[in-house]
Design a protein around this motif. Structure first.
Motif, PDB file in Angstrom:
ATOM      1  N   ASN A  47       1.509  -1.322  -6.938  1.00 56.42           N
ATOM      2  CA  ASN A  47       1.253  -1.497  -5.608  1.00 56.42           C
ATOM      3  C   ASN A  47      -0.506  -0.906  -5.819  1.00 56.42           C
ATOM      4  OD1 ASN A  47       3.767  -1.706  -4.137  1.00 56.42           O
ATOM      5  ND2 ASN A  47       4.182  -0.120  -5.304  1.00 56.42           N
ATOM      6  N   HIS A  48      -0.937  -0.674  -4.491  1.00 52.99           N
ATOM      7  CA  HIS A  48      -2.269  -0.357  -4.011  1.00 52.99           C
ATOM      8  C   HIS A  48      -2.218   1.291  -3.470  1.00 52.99           C
ATOM      9  CE1 HIS A  48      -2.963  -4.180  -5.248  1.00 52.99           C
ATOM     10  NE2 HIS A  48      -1.960  -4.458  -3.940  1.00 52.99           N
ATOM     11  N   PRO A  49      -2.554   2.419  -4.564  1.00 49.22           N
ATOM     12  CA  PRO A  49      -2.878   3.801  -4.047  1.00 49.22           C
ATOM     13  C   PRO A  49      -3.900   3.150  -2.938  1.00 49.22           C
ATOM     14  CG  PRO A  49      -3.857   3.335  -6.008  1.00 49.22           C
ATOM     15  CD  PRO A  49      -3.696   2.328  -5.914  1.00 49.22           C
ATOM     16  N   ILE A  50      -3.391   4.311  -1.542  1.00 44.76           N
ATOM     17  CA  ILE A  50      -4.935   4.203  -0.701  1.00 44.76           C
ATOM     18  C   ILE A  50      -4.697   5.887  -0.282  1.00 44.76           C
ATOM     19  CG2 ILE A  50      -4.924   4.035   2.078  1.00 44.76           C
ATOM     20  CD1 ILE A  50      -5.283   1.413   0.541  1.00 44.76           C
ATOM     21  N   PHE A  51      -6.098   6.225  -0.546  1.00 47.37           N
ATOM     22  CA  PHE A  51      -6.445   7.674  -1.071  1.00 47.37           C
ATOM     23  C   PHE A  51      -6.541   8.501   0.569  1.00 47.37           C
ATOM     24  CE2 PHE A  51      -7.434   5.913  -5.175  1.00 47.37           C
ATOM     25  CZ  PHE A  51      -6.393   6.388  -5.728  1.00 47.37           C
ATOM     26  N   VAL A  52      -6.319   9.624   0.977  1.00 49.08           N
ATOM     27  CA  VAL A  52      -6.534  10.312   1.941  1.00 49.08           C
ATOM     28  C   VAL A  52      -7.105  11.781   1.578  1.00 49.08           C
ATOM     29  CG1 VAL A  52      -4.978  11.895   4.095  1.00 49.08           C
ATOM     30  CG2 VAL A  52      -4.297   9.352   2.998  1.00 49.08           C
ATOM     31  N   ASP A  53      -7.979  12.506   2.686  1.00 51.98           N
ATOM     32  CA  ASP A  53      -8.785  13.183   1.936  1.00 51.98           C
ATOM     33  C   ASP A  53      -7.875  14.464   2.048  1.00 51.98           C
ATOM     34  OD1 ASP A  53     -10.498  14.860   1.153  1.00 51.98           O
ATOM     35  OD2 ASP A  53     -12.443  13.962   2.445  1.00 51.98           O
ATOM     36  N   ILE A  54      -8.557  15.668   1.653  1.00 52.36           N
ATOM     37  CA  ILE A  54      -7.767  16.556   1.903  1.00 52.36           C
ATOM     38  C   ILE A  54      -7.974  18.578   2.961  1.00 52.36           C
ATOM     39  CG2 ILE A  54      -6.187  16.762  -0.544  1.00 52.36           C
ATOM     40  CD1 ILE A  54      -8.525  18.947  -0.703  1.00 52.36           C
ATOM     41  N   ASP A  55      -7.538  19.131   3.206  1.00 51.92           N
ATOM     42  CA  ASP A  55      -8.295  19.762   4.173  1.00 51.92           C
ATOM     43  C   ASP A  55      -8.677  21.084   3.692  1.00 51.92           C
ATOM     44  OD1 ASP A  55      -7.909  22.196   5.973  1.00 51.92           O
ATOM     45  OD2 ASP A  55      -7.053  21.184   7.404  1.00 51.92           O
TER      46      ASP A  55
ATOM     47  N   VAL B 117      -0.047  10.294 -10.573  1.00 52.05           N
ATOM     48  CA  VAL B 117       0.326   9.311  -9.224  1.00 52.05           C
ATOM     49  C   VAL B 117       0.253   8.122  -9.079  1.00 52.05           C
ATOM     50  CG1 VAL B 117       1.072  10.535  -6.891  1.00 52.05           C
ATOM     51  CG2 VAL B 117       1.026  12.023  -8.496  1.00 52.05           C
ATOM     52  N   ALA B 118      -1.562   8.023  -8.636  1.00 49.97           N
ATOM     53  CA  ALA B 118      -2.299   7.165  -8.341  1.00 49.97           C
ATOM     54  C   ALA B 118      -1.420   6.040  -9.784  1.00 49.97           C
ATOM     55  CB  ALA B 118      -3.394   7.108  -8.459  1.00 49.97           C
ATOM     56  N   HIS B 119      -2.021   6.667 -10.953  1.00 45.30           N
ATOM     57  CA  HIS B 119      -1.067   5.418 -11.429  1.00 45.30           C
ATOM     58  C   HIS B 119       0.038   4.921 -11.534  1.00 45.30           C
ATOM     59  CE1 HIS B 119      -5.020   6.974 -13.167  1.00 45.30           C
ATOM     60  NE2 HIS B 119      -4.741   8.128 -14.600  1.00 45.30           N
ATOM     61  N   ALA B 120       0.823   5.701 -11.102  1.00 47.30           N
ATOM     62  CA  ALA B 120       2.456   5.233 -10.922  1.00 47.30           C
ATOM     63  C   ALA B 120       2.194   4.170 -10.029  1.00 47.30           C
ATOM     64  CB  ALA B 120       3.378   6.287 -10.625  1.00 47.30           C
ATOM     65  N   VAL B 121       1.230   4.599  -8.765  1.00 47.16           N
ATOM     66  CA  VAL B 121       1.554   3.972  -7.955  1.00 47.16           C
ATOM     67  C   VAL B 121       0.972   2.735  -8.326  1.00 47.16           C
ATOM     68  CG1 VAL B 121       0.584   3.027  -5.812  1.00 47.16           C
ATOM     69  CG2 VAL B 121       1.878   5.459  -6.232  1.00 47.16           C
ATOM     70  N   SER B 122      -0.212   2.485  -8.603  1.00 54.31           N
ATOM     71  CA  SER B 122      -0.887   1.478  -9.522  1.00 54.31           C
ATOM     72  C   SER B 122       0.744   0.540 -11.185  1.00 54.31           C
ATOM     73  CB  SER B 122      -1.819   1.378 -10.295  1.00 54.31           C
ATOM     74  OG  SER B 122      -2.923   2.449  -9.738  1.00 54.31           O
TER      75      SER B 122
ATOM     76  N   GLU C  13       0.636  -0.992  -0.200  1.00 54.49           N
ATOM     77  CA  GLU C  13       0.118   0.079  -0.449  1.00 54.49           C
ATOM     78  C   GLU C  13       1.201   1.514   0.337  1.00 54.49           C
ATOM     79  OE1 GLU C  13      -2.977  -0.370   3.191  1.00 54.49           O
ATOM     80  OE2 GLU C  13      -3.967  -2.076   2.418  1.00 54.49           O
ATOM     81  N   ILE C  14       0.778   2.313  -1.090  1.00 49.51           N
ATOM     82  CA  ILE C  14       1.609   3.582  -0.485  1.00 49.51           C
ATOM     83  C   ILE C  14      -0.218   4.696  -0.550  1.00 49.51           C
ATOM     84  CG2 ILE C  14       2.350   4.863  -2.212  1.00 49.51           C
ATOM     85  CD1 ILE C  14       3.854   2.453  -3.743  1.00 49.51           C
ATOM     86  N   VAL C  15       0.457   5.161   0.160  1.00 48.52           N
ATOM     87  CA  VAL C  15      -0.753   6.160   1.639  1.00 48.52           C
ATOM     88  C   VAL C  15      -0.213   7.848   0.276  1.00 48.52           C
ATOM     89  CG1 VAL C  15      -1.211   7.514   2.882  1.00 48.52           C
ATOM     90  CG2 VAL C  15      -0.631   5.043   3.427  1.00 48.52           C
ATOM     91  N   MET C  16      -0.923   8.698  -0.333  1.00 51.14           N
ATOM     92  CA  MET C  16      -1.651   9.240  -0.944  1.00 51.14           C
ATOM     93  C   MET C  16      -2.838   9.939  -1.600  1.00 51.14           C
ATOM     94  SD  MET C  16      -1.605   8.404  -4.997  1.00 51.14           S
ATOM     95  CE  MET C  16      -2.048   9.753  -5.318  1.00 51.14           C
ATOM     96  N   PRO C  17      -2.608  10.768  -1.190  1.00 52.88           N
ATOM     97  CA  PRO C  17      -3.776  12.655  -0.982  1.00 52.88           C
ATOM     98  C   PRO C  17      -4.509  12.069  -2.121  1.00 52.88           C
ATOM     99  CG  PRO C  17      -1.835  13.998  -2.057  1.00 52.88           C
ATOM    100  CD  PRO C  17      -0.804  12.576  -1.817  1.00 52.88           C
ATOM    101  N   ALA C  18      -6.276  12.337  -2.329  1.00 52.68           N
ATOM    102  CA  ALA C  18      -6.461  11.917  -2.957  1.00 52.68           C
ATOM    103  C   ALA C  18      -7.226  12.998  -4.135  1.00 52.68           C
ATOM    104  CB  ALA C  18      -8.144  11.515  -2.096  1.00 52.68           C
TER     105      ALA C  18
END
Ligand SMILES: *Cc1c(COP(=O)(O)O)cnc(C)c1O
Length: 397
Positions: free
Chosen positions: A84-92, A75-80, A64-69
């Motif tokens: 690997n699997h992107p794990i999306f984190v919501d933003i402030d 960036v998500a394509h590079a992870v995939s 799992e690679i944690v990254m912003p949504a």
């Protein structure tokens, strides 16, 4: 018409690209590392290739690679594509960066890397990110690689030091919409020589050498972009891109949001032609960022009277790759400004977990979605006197 952004290209850059010396890529690597306080730079054909290559080279797979949504979909394509699997984190919504409480919760024993992005040039709290990553590494008993994504924030600083220096590796991208361009291109920078040497070796073994056909294509693209952004014909460019689908044919080669996709030449090394342009632009970095800051300040002041518009903040150390506001009816605002000869952008117009290719993961992030539907970005690359004149004419009268 005032353009959405400018790549700051002119005829001198074209001649630089045509008549460059050999060895420009190595020189560009050294210059970028030096400019942003890193030890070593390793060049790649795209920023996304650099990210993909880093995971491959480090043997990170099935993790799992944690990254912003809310960031560029590539960036998500590079992870995939690295397996690997992107794990999306919501933003402030206050500065569009990852919510660090959610970031902390997203890291599990399966996490092998995290990507911290300084969206729109706003520096993230690097002390807190490093502390979270270190604590989690200890807890799970393995290294979690911290990648600083500096594509929006080349020289942004956190507490006086470059954000690119506050992790294991930093990534930069140089397509024409970034702070500095080398036509296309990307780079990883490292604070230590060991990891850099390993990545360089992997790159040279796994990427094909640059070819003259690639250099020629980049030359033609440079010519087309320089022309498209020429102030005398920019109105025609705006018309072709916003009122017809004509220019899609060119941009879709490099960027498809809704499919996990990399361009065909993503494994062909950066050309000296591109590096020559990057080297020519680099000395202009300070003045480019100064203009962006002046314009962000001008917009921040000018829009204080728009009560239902949420302005992005002015922040110490930020580089303003974009200056954004959230508005209730985005299309109406864009059309209204276009009628007044100013081209607004709507970057980033998707939340990655909601893109069709990631929807199966069921990781919807509400703040990211809201931002993707209501943001506009105002021009920040024009000389600030021109922006201030426009403001005086249309917003203050
Ligand atoms: C532009 C960008 C990238 C990668 O760019 P390439 O188009 O692959 O060179 C990565 N991350 C962010 C945040 C970006 O804006």
């Amino acid at each position: 018409m005032i353009p959405r952004f400018s790549p700051h290209l002119d005829i001198a850059d074209i001649s630089e690209a045509l008549f460059h010396r050999a060895g420009r890529v190595e020189e560009f690597e050294k210059s970028i590392a030096q400019q942003f306080g890193a030890r070593v730079g390793v060049a790649f054909p795209y920023g996304r290739t650099a990210q993909w290559a880093f995971f491959k080279c480090m043997g990170i797979e099935g993790a799992e690679i944690v990254m912003p949504a809310y960031t560029c979909s590539v960036v998500a394509h590079a992870v995939s594509l690295s397996g690997n699997h992107p794990i999306f984190v919501d933003i402030d919504l206050s500065d569009y960066n990852m919510d660090l409480d959610q970031f902390e919760r997203a890291i599990t024993e399966r996490t092998r890397s995290v990507i911290a992005t300084h969206t729109f040039g706003y520096p993230e709290n690097c002390d807190r990110i490093r502390e979270i990553v270190e604590t989690k590494s200890q807890k799970f008993g393995h290294k979690i690689w911290l990648m600083q994504d500096c594509c929006h924030c080349f020289g942004a600083k956190w507490k006086g030091d470059y954000v690119g220096n506050q992790g294991d590796v930093a990534v930069y991208a140089f397509n024409v919409s970034k702070h500095l361009t080398s036509i296309f291109g990307g780079m990883l920078t490292f604070p230590d020589e060991g990891t850099a040497a390993k990545v360089r070796k992997w790159r040279d073994e796994n990427l094909a050498p640059a070819t003259w056909t690639k250099a020629l294509k980049r030359m033609l693209y440079l010519g087309a972009v320089t022309l498209a952004f020429d102030p005398r014909i920019y109105k025609a460019t705006w018309f072709l891109s916003e009122r017809t689908k004509f220019l899609n044919r060119f941009t879709k080669t490099f960027h498809l949001d809704s499919q996990i996709h990399f361009p065909g030449d993503y494994r062909i090394q950066m050309t000296d032609t591109e590096a020559a342009v990057g080297l020519k632009k680099l000395p202009q970095y300070d003045s480019i960022i100064r203009t962006r800051k002046e314009n962000a300040e001008a917009w921040f002041d000018a829009l204080s009277g728009q009560r239902d518009w949420q302005r992005a903040p002015l922040v110490e150390g930020a580089t303003y790759s974009h200056y954004v506001v959230r508005v209730p009816d985005r299309d109406a605002v864009i059309n209204d400004f276009a009628a007044k000869n100013i081209h607004l952008g709507n970057l980033i117009q998707y939340s990655i977990p909601d893109l069709p290719c990631y929807a199966d993961l069921n990781q919807s992030c509400p703040n990211s979605k809201l931002a993707s539907q209501s943001l506009i970005n105002l021009p920040v690359t024009e000389p600030s006197e021109r922006i201030r004149r426009w403001i005086a004419k249309y917003l203050k009268s």
